[in-house]
Design an enzyme around this catalytic site. Sequence first.
Site, PDB file in Angstrom:
ATOM      1  N   PRO A 174      -2.154 -34.979  24.984  1.00  0.00           N
ATOM      2  CA  PRO A 174      -1.340 -34.189  25.910  1.00  0.00           C
ATOM      3  C   PRO A 174      -2.274 -33.401  26.844  1.00  0.00           C
ATOM      4  CG  PRO A 174      -0.589 -33.890  23.638  1.00  0.00           C
ATOM      5  CD  PRO A 174      -1.901 -34.614  23.576  1.00  0.00           C
ATOM      6  N   LEU A 191      -1.873 -30.769  28.693  1.00  0.00           N
ATOM      7  CA  LEU A 191      -1.833 -29.305  28.569  1.00  0.00           C
ATOM      8  C   LEU A 191      -2.214 -28.901  27.152  1.00  0.00           C
ATOM      9  CD1 LEU A 191       1.398 -28.027  30.378  1.00  0.00           C
ATOM     10  CD2 LEU A 191      -0.962 -27.398  30.875  1.00  0.00           C
ATOM     11  N   GLY A 251      -6.030 -23.384  23.714  1.00  0.00           N
ATOM     12  CA  GLY A 251      -7.320 -23.094  23.085  1.00  0.00           C
ATOM     13  C   GLY A 251      -7.187 -21.932  22.121  1.00  0.00           C
ATOM     14  N   THR A 252      -7.879 -22.025  20.984  1.00  0.00           N
ATOM     15  CA  THR A 252      -7.712 -21.000  19.942  1.00  0.00           C
ATOM     16  C   THR A 252      -8.908 -20.057  19.831  1.00  0.00           C
ATOM     17  OG1 THR A 252      -8.612 -22.400  18.181  1.00  0.00           O
ATOM     18  CG2 THR A 252      -6.238 -22.582  18.626  1.00  0.00           C
ATOM     19  N   ASP A 265      -6.760 -26.807  20.375  1.00  0.00           N
ATOM     20  CA  ASP A 265      -8.216 -26.954  20.319  1.00  0.00           C
ATOM     21  C   ASP A 265      -8.806 -25.869  19.417  1.00  0.00           C
ATOM     22  OD1 ASP A 265     -10.799 -28.064  21.636  1.00  0.00           O
ATOM     23  OD2 ASP A 265     -10.995 -25.882  21.813  1.00  0.00           O
ATOM     24  N   TYR A 280     -15.143 -20.690  15.742  1.00  0.00           N
ATOM     25  CA  TYR A 280     -14.202 -19.626  16.116  1.00  0.00           C
ATOM     26  C   TYR A 280     -13.786 -18.784  14.905  1.00  0.00           C
ATOM     27  CZ  TYR A 280     -13.781 -22.461  20.394  1.00  0.00           C
ATOM     28  OH  TYR A 280     -14.039 -23.189  21.532  1.00  0.00           O
ATOM     29  N   LYS A 285     -14.287 -28.700  16.034  1.00  0.00           N
ATOM     30  CA  LYS A 285     -15.650 -28.996  16.490  1.00  0.00           C
ATOM     31  C   LYS A 285     -16.703 -28.695  15.431  1.00  0.00           C
ATOM     32  CE  LYS A 285     -14.213 -27.222  21.020  1.00  0.00           C
ATOM     33  NZ  LYS A 285     -13.467 -25.996  20.704  1.00  0.00           N
ATOM     34  N   HIS A 344     -19.829 -29.591  19.110  1.00  0.00           N
ATOM     35  CA  HIS A 344     -19.497 -28.410  19.916  1.00  0.00           C
ATOM     36  C   HIS A 344     -20.464 -28.205  21.088  1.00  0.00           C
ATOM     37  CE1 HIS A 344     -17.411 -24.235  19.581  1.00  0.00           C
ATOM     38  NE2 HIS A 344     -17.788 -24.436  20.813  1.00  0.00           N
ATOM     39  N   SER A 373     -19.084 -31.938  23.663  1.00  0.00           N
ATOM     40  CA  SER A 373     -18.686 -30.762  24.425  1.00  0.00           C
ATOM     41  C   SER A 373     -19.937 -30.091  24.990  1.00  0.00           C
ATOM     42  CB  SER A 373     -17.927 -29.804  23.504  1.00  0.00           C
ATOM     43  OG  SER A 373     -17.705 -28.579  24.146  1.00  0.00           O
ATOM     44  N   THR A 401       0.120 -14.176  24.868  1.00  0.00           N
ATOM     45  CA  THR A 401       1.467 -13.651  24.631  1.00  0.00           C
ATOM     46  C   THR A 401       2.472 -14.768  24.865  1.00  0.00           C
ATOM     47  OG1 THR A 401       1.774 -13.035  26.942  1.00  0.00           O
ATOM     48  CG2 THR A 401       0.822 -11.345  25.502  1.00  0.00           C
ATOM     49  N   ARG A 447       3.124 -15.392  28.582  1.00  0.00           N
ATOM     50  CA  ARG A 447       2.068 -16.168  29.252  1.00  0.00           C
ATOM     51  C   ARG A 447       2.031 -17.612  28.765  1.00  0.00           C
ATOM     52  NH1 ARG A 447      -3.137 -12.355  30.506  1.00  0.00           N
ATOM     53  NH2 ARG A 447      -2.305 -11.624  32.499  1.00  0.00           N
ATOM     54  N   ASN A 473       2.203 -20.520  31.390  1.00  0.00           N
ATOM     55  CA  ASN A 473       1.138 -21.519  31.507  1.00  0.00           C
ATOM     56  C   ASN A 473       1.627 -22.933  31.207  1.00  0.00           C
ATOM     57  OD1 ASN A 473      -0.314 -19.235  32.021  1.00  0.00           O
ATOM     58  ND2 ASN A 473      -1.871 -19.553  30.459  1.00  0.00           N
TER      59      ASN A 473
HETATM   60  N1  NAP Z   1     -16.504 -26.111  24.231  1.00  0.00           N
HETATM   61  C1  NAP Z   1     -16.819 -24.869  24.462  1.00  0.00           C
HETATM   62  O1  NAP Z   1     -17.987 -24.462  24.365  1.00  0.00           O
HETATM   63  C2  NAP Z   1     -15.752 -23.908  24.854  1.00  0.00           C
HETATM   64  C3  NAP Z   1     -16.086 -22.715  25.483  1.00  0.00           C
HETATM   65  C4  NAP Z   1     -15.069 -21.855  25.840  1.00  0.00           C
HETATM   66  C5  NAP Z   1     -13.743 -22.175  25.586  1.00  0.00           C
HETATM   67  N2  NAP Z   1     -13.438 -23.334  24.941  1.00  0.00           N
HETATM   68  C6  NAP Z   1     -12.042 -23.680  24.615  1.00  0.00           C
HETATM   69  O2  NAP Z   1     -11.258 -23.589  25.775  1.00  0.00           O
HETATM   70  C7  NAP Z   1     -10.167 -22.691  25.549  1.00  0.00           C
HETATM   71  C8  NAP Z   1      -9.751 -22.106  26.861  1.00  0.00           C
HETATM   72  O3  NAP Z   1     -10.813 -21.346  27.455  1.00  0.00           O
HETATM   73  P1  NAP Z   1     -10.512 -19.970  28.127  1.00  0.00           P
HETATM   74  O4  NAP Z   1     -10.001 -19.039  27.089  1.00  0.00           O
HETATM   75  O5  NAP Z   1     -11.668 -19.562  28.916  1.00  0.00           O
HETATM   76  O6  NAP Z   1      -9.279 -20.379  29.078  1.00  0.00           O
HETATM   77  P2  NAP Z   1      -8.564 -19.655  30.269  1.00  0.00           P
HETATM   78  O7  NAP Z   1      -7.105 -19.926  30.093  1.00  0.00           O
HETATM   79  O8  NAP Z   1      -9.239 -20.044  31.532  1.00  0.00           O
HETATM   80  O9  NAP Z   1      -8.859 -18.122  30.095  1.00  0.00           O
HETATM   81  C9  NAP Z   1      -8.143 -17.307  29.207  1.00  0.00           C
HETATM   82  C10 NAP Z   1      -8.071 -15.938  29.812  1.00  0.00           C
HETATM   83  O10 NAP Z   1      -7.211 -16.005  30.929  1.00  0.00           O
HETATM   84  C11 NAP Z   1      -6.213 -15.026  30.850  1.00  0.00           C
HETATM   85  N3  NAP Z   1      -4.895 -15.643  31.134  1.00  0.00           N
HETATM   86  C12 NAP Z   1      -4.261 -16.575  30.412  1.00  0.00           C
HETATM   87  N4  NAP Z   1      -3.097 -16.906  31.021  1.00  0.00           N
HETATM   88  C13 NAP Z   1      -3.023 -16.147  32.136  1.00  0.00           C
HETATM   89  C14 NAP Z   1      -2.058 -16.032  33.149  1.00  0.00           C
HETATM   90  N5  NAP Z   1      -0.942 -16.761  33.141  1.00  0.00           N
HETATM   91  N6  NAP Z   1      -2.294 -15.167  34.171  1.00  0.00           N
HETATM   92  C15 NAP Z   1      -3.407 -14.406  34.174  1.00  0.00           C
HETATM   93  N7  NAP Z   1      -4.367 -14.465  33.231  1.00  0.00           N
HETATM   94  C16 NAP Z   1      -4.163 -15.335  32.213  1.00  0.00           C
HETATM   95  C17 NAP Z   1      -6.212 -14.497  29.433  1.00  0.00           C
HETATM   96  O11 NAP Z   1      -6.101 -13.124  29.593  1.00  0.00           O
HETATM   97  P3  NAP Z   1      -5.596 -12.120  28.414  1.00  0.00           P
HETATM   98  O12 NAP Z   1      -6.776 -11.978  27.531  1.00  0.00           O
HETATM   99  O13 NAP Z   1      -5.256 -10.888  29.160  1.00  0.00           O
HETATM  100  O14 NAP Z   1      -4.429 -12.768  27.765  1.00  0.00           O
HETATM  101  C18 NAP Z   1      -7.543 -14.897  28.880  1.00  0.00           C
HETATM  102  O15 NAP Z   1      -8.456 -13.840  28.928  1.00  0.00           O
HETATM  103  C19 NAP Z   1     -10.663 -21.758  24.456  1.00  0.00           C
HETATM  104  O16 NAP Z   1      -9.649 -21.098  23.752  1.00  0.00           O
HETATM  105  C20 NAP Z   1     -11.407 -22.740  23.597  1.00  0.00           C
HETATM  106  O17 NAP Z   1     -10.494 -23.468  22.799  1.00  0.00           O
HETATM  107  C21 NAP Z   1     -14.415 -24.209  24.596  1.00  0.00           C
END
Ligand code: NAP
Length: 314
Positions: free
Chosen positions: A22, A24, A27-28, A52, A57, A86, A119, A169, A266, A269, A273
């Site tokens: 999918p 969409l 991420g956890t 994910d 984590y 990962k 990872h 990754s 939340t 959100r 999203n």
């Molecule tokens: N492979 C890797 O090394 C690696 C690295 C990083 C991440 N990841 C994976 O990728 C996932 C996603 O990364 P990411 O957390 O950076 O994703 P992201 O969705 O780009 O960023 C999340 C942040 O955006 C804010 N947000 C979410 N929805 C929003 C909305 N509708 N409007 C405004 N702000 C919004 C959240 O704020 P709030 O905190 O205020 O809710 C949160 O701080 C992670 O959870 C993880 O699973 C992998």
Amino acid sequence: MIEPSDLRMTRIPLAYGAGHMPALGFGTLIPDAALTITATRDALEAGFRHFDCAERYGNEREVGGALEAGLTAGGIAREDIFVTTKLWNTNHRPERVEAAFQASLDRLGLKYLDLYLIHTPFAFKPGDDQDPRDQNGDVLYDHDVTLLDTWRAMESLVAHGKCRTVGLSDVGLNELRPIYESAKIKPAVVQVEAHPYLPETELLEFCKEKGVVFLAFAPLGHGMKPGPLEDPVILAIAARVGKTPAQVLLAWAVQRGTALLTTPRTAARARENFDISPLPEDALEEINRIQTRQRLNPVVKTGVPGFIPQGREA
Ligand SMILES: NC(=O)c1ccc[n+]([C@@H]2O[C@H](COP(=O)([O-])OP(=O)(O)OC[C@H]3O[C@@H](n4cnc5c(N)ncnc54)[C@H](OP(=O)(O)O)[C@@H]3O)[C@@H](O)[C@H]2O)c1
């Protein structure tokens, strides 16, 4: 009723006939345990079917518990969700891979994984300390194992039916190409940071040509400000099409052929999203013309996670 052509329902085919991912994804990477549980439940309720996770984590138990409860409450089958986790940097030695995989599976409470990723391409000193450092605070790397050694152990997980697909990754083409060429079981997925400030076009083209799923993390620029969420082009398109800036960024990611991972914390959100709809062609082109370039996560340079709070015992 959701139409099959609905952008929210986009599913991307995986290599070696392993089904679909999918587009969409949720991420956890959420440091707080209680918030991990509520956010995972909220994401499932909002419609996310792709989750994910990562050993690093430190919350696989919470995610697994929330998924189990959410699947039961929603009458959703395990087969209807896609779960990734990962292998962490300290488990790159081939003899450590299967045990790390099994430990993640047990913490998640699952019988199989849809995707297992290495990872990062950096091997750290093997052991229980996930962040091994010397007395100067420098990371202790493991130079006695290559990425290909680790990849061979990942391949054997698929060969023995332990997980459906494997991937990499935090790699660039320099790391992906040689693994792709030497692999008996090719990487099915590559997970990297990508958003309009880091479009990774060359990597995306390679992935499309080879049938590797490109999975974008930080599609909202990790919520950083300034960042893509506040970009004037994104704000103007959002106002024009009647969507939020987050929805514009997520739609762009799916429409350019990538899967993505976002982390709404939340219920509101999560619903926002998930509720994406197609952008017109001229809007996609405007986003493609954004010139700002910014990498937010330095993990690709060192293997040290950029978005996990320092000092966290994961
Ligand atoms: N492979 C890797 O090394 C690696 C690295 C990083 C991440 N990841 C994976 O990728 C996932 C996603 O990364 P990411 O957390 O950076 O994703 P992201 O969705 O780009 O960023 C999340 C942040 O955006 C804010 N947000 C979410 N929805 C929003 C909305 N509708 N409007 C405004 N702000 C919004 C959240 O704020 P709030 O905190 O205020 O809710 C949160 O701080 C992670 O959870 C993880 O699973 C992998």
